[in-house]
Design a protein around this motif. Structure first.
Motif, PDB file in Angstrom:
ATOM      1  N   ASN A  37       6.519  64.904  -8.861  1.00 29.95           N
ATOM      2  CA  ASN A  37       6.274  64.963 -10.310  1.00 29.95           C
ATOM      3  C   ASN A  37       4.835  64.591 -10.660  1.00 29.95           C
ATOM      4  OD1 ASN A  37       6.585  62.269  -9.641  1.00 29.95           O
ATOM      5  ND2 ASN A  37       7.703  61.748 -11.526  1.00 29.95           N
ATOM      6  N   LEU A  38       4.251  63.586  -9.963  1.00 26.71           N
ATOM      7  CA  LEU A  38       2.872  63.198 -10.227  1.00 26.71           C
ATOM      8  C   LEU A  38       1.893  64.238  -9.695  1.00 26.71           C
ATOM      9  CD1 LEU A  38       2.862  59.335  -9.542  1.00 26.71           C
ATOM     10  CD2 LEU A  38       3.254  60.568 -11.684  1.00 26.71           C
ATOM     11  N   MET A  78       1.865  66.977 -12.152  1.00 26.72           N
ATOM     12  CA  MET A  78       1.185  66.542 -13.364  1.00 26.72           C
ATOM     13  C   MET A  78      -0.324  66.531 -13.179  1.00 26.72           C
ATOM     14  SD  MET A  78       1.884  65.399 -16.491  1.00 26.72           S
ATOM     15  CE  MET A  78       0.591  66.548 -16.953  1.00 26.72           C
ATOM     16  N   HIS A 131       3.836  59.054 -19.591  1.00 23.46           N
ATOM     17  CA  HIS A 131       4.266  58.136 -18.525  1.00 23.46           C
ATOM     18  C   HIS A 131       3.668  58.543 -17.180  1.00 23.46           C
ATOM     19  CE1 HIS A 131       6.819  55.462 -16.213  1.00 23.46           C
ATOM     20  NE2 HIS A 131       7.184  56.488 -15.446  1.00 23.46           N
ATOM     21  N   ARG A 132       3.677  59.839 -16.858  1.00 25.01           N
ATOM     22  CA  ARG A 132       3.136  60.305 -15.580  1.00 25.01           C
ATOM     23  C   ARG A 132       1.622  60.128 -15.514  1.00 25.01           C
ATOM     24  NH1 ARG A 132       6.575  65.885 -14.232  1.00 25.01           N
ATOM     25  NH2 ARG A 132       8.635  64.999 -14.695  1.00 25.01           N
ATOM     26  N   LYS A 165       0.823  56.558 -14.848  1.00 22.93           N
ATOM     27  CA  LYS A 165       1.019  56.236 -13.431  1.00 22.93           C
ATOM     28  C   LYS A 165      -0.185  56.683 -12.601  1.00 22.93           C
ATOM     29  CE  LYS A 165       5.149  54.382 -13.030  1.00 22.93           C
ATOM     30  NZ  LYS A 165       5.347  53.042 -12.389  1.00 22.93           N
TER      31      LYS A 165
END
Length: 265
Positions: A210-211, A214, A244-245, A248
């Protein structure tokens, strides 16, 4: 009344006001032939300044001295006359300010008392040898203009005040939007810088899926908003999820920076 002598002096920058005052003295108190009156354009230090001065004296003025301002219509007229003689109002495009410049504190208090009866709250301040009664609230000024019967001036004042409020509202909105745009651009720039740091330092291979996705989308669309970035992900993610991502990724970049600084030490 001074030393048994009754006299009245009216100063104004408008010759018509002087003539009107003399006419009112004659008609209201029926004392046209009972007083001595003269009009001059200033005297002493005021000579040739455009200030018209009405001097009158005589026993006939005792009727003026004993006059009582009780009915509301008389108080309206009193305020109107005081404004014509010692009042002024600033250009509403610049500021809201109306004032009466009185030579005595007693007269200043009379003005405040009469305005208070029309629910207009004025303030008083000393200025050199004078006592200034003033209003700074736009609504209060409008109410006083209405009380004095200055309806044309009231409408002009209101128009200018409305235009000023609209202009200020537009400026505030533009400034707010400009600040938001600058904040968004600065945030996006830092996010891209953090992601590039991660890519160039350790690459995206070690990041969660997911990161990693992103980070790539943010690099591909550096000017996109959070909502737009979320729509480019598969599956789409809301603004809070995108934020949020990105946060991070920013934390990872900060750890890399700290590690680099430790190595340099």
């Amino acid at each position: 009344e001074t030393d048994g002598k009754i006299s009245i002096e009216i100063q104004t920058e408008n010759a018509a006001v002087v003539r009107k005052c003399f006419t009112l003295l004659e008609k209201t108190f029926n004392i046209g032939n009972d007083i001595f009156a003269e009009v001059a354009v200033g005297y002493g230090s005021q000579r040739d300044t455009g200030i018209y001065i009405l001097n009158a004296e005589g026993e006939g003025l005792r009727a003026v001295l004993n006059a009582s301002v009780q009915p509301a219509c008389c108080k309206r007229a009193f305020l109107r006359g005081a404004f014509l003689c010692v009042g002024s109002i600033t250009d509403p495009e610049k500021s809201n300010h109306l004032e009466f410049v009185c030579t005595s504190e007693e007269m200043a208090n009379v003005l405040i008392e009469y305005m208070a009866e029309f629910e207009i709250v004025a303030k008083i301040i000393g200025r050199k040898k004078h006592f200034v009664v003033y209003l700074k609230d736009g609504e209060e000024i409008v109410n006083l203009l209405n009380v004095m019967g200055a309806h044309v001036s009231l409408m002009e004042f209101e128009n200018q005040r409305i235009l000023k409020e609209i202009s200020n509202s537009v400026n505030r909105r533009v400034n707010c939007e400009t600040a938001n745009i600058a904040k968004t651009v600065n945030a996006a720039t830092k996010q891209v810088e953090d992601i590039i740091l991660i890519r160039d330092t350790c690459g995206f291979g070690g990041l969660p899926q997911n990161l990693r996705e992103m980070a790539q989308v943010r690099i591909d669309y550096p000017d996109a908003s959070l909502k737009e970035l979320g729509s480019y992900l598969n599956p789409p993610v809301g603004k809070s999820g995108v934020n949020h991502r990105l946060r991070k990724l920013s934390e990872i970049a900060e750890h890399l920076k700290e590690h680099r600084e430790e190595q340099q030490l």
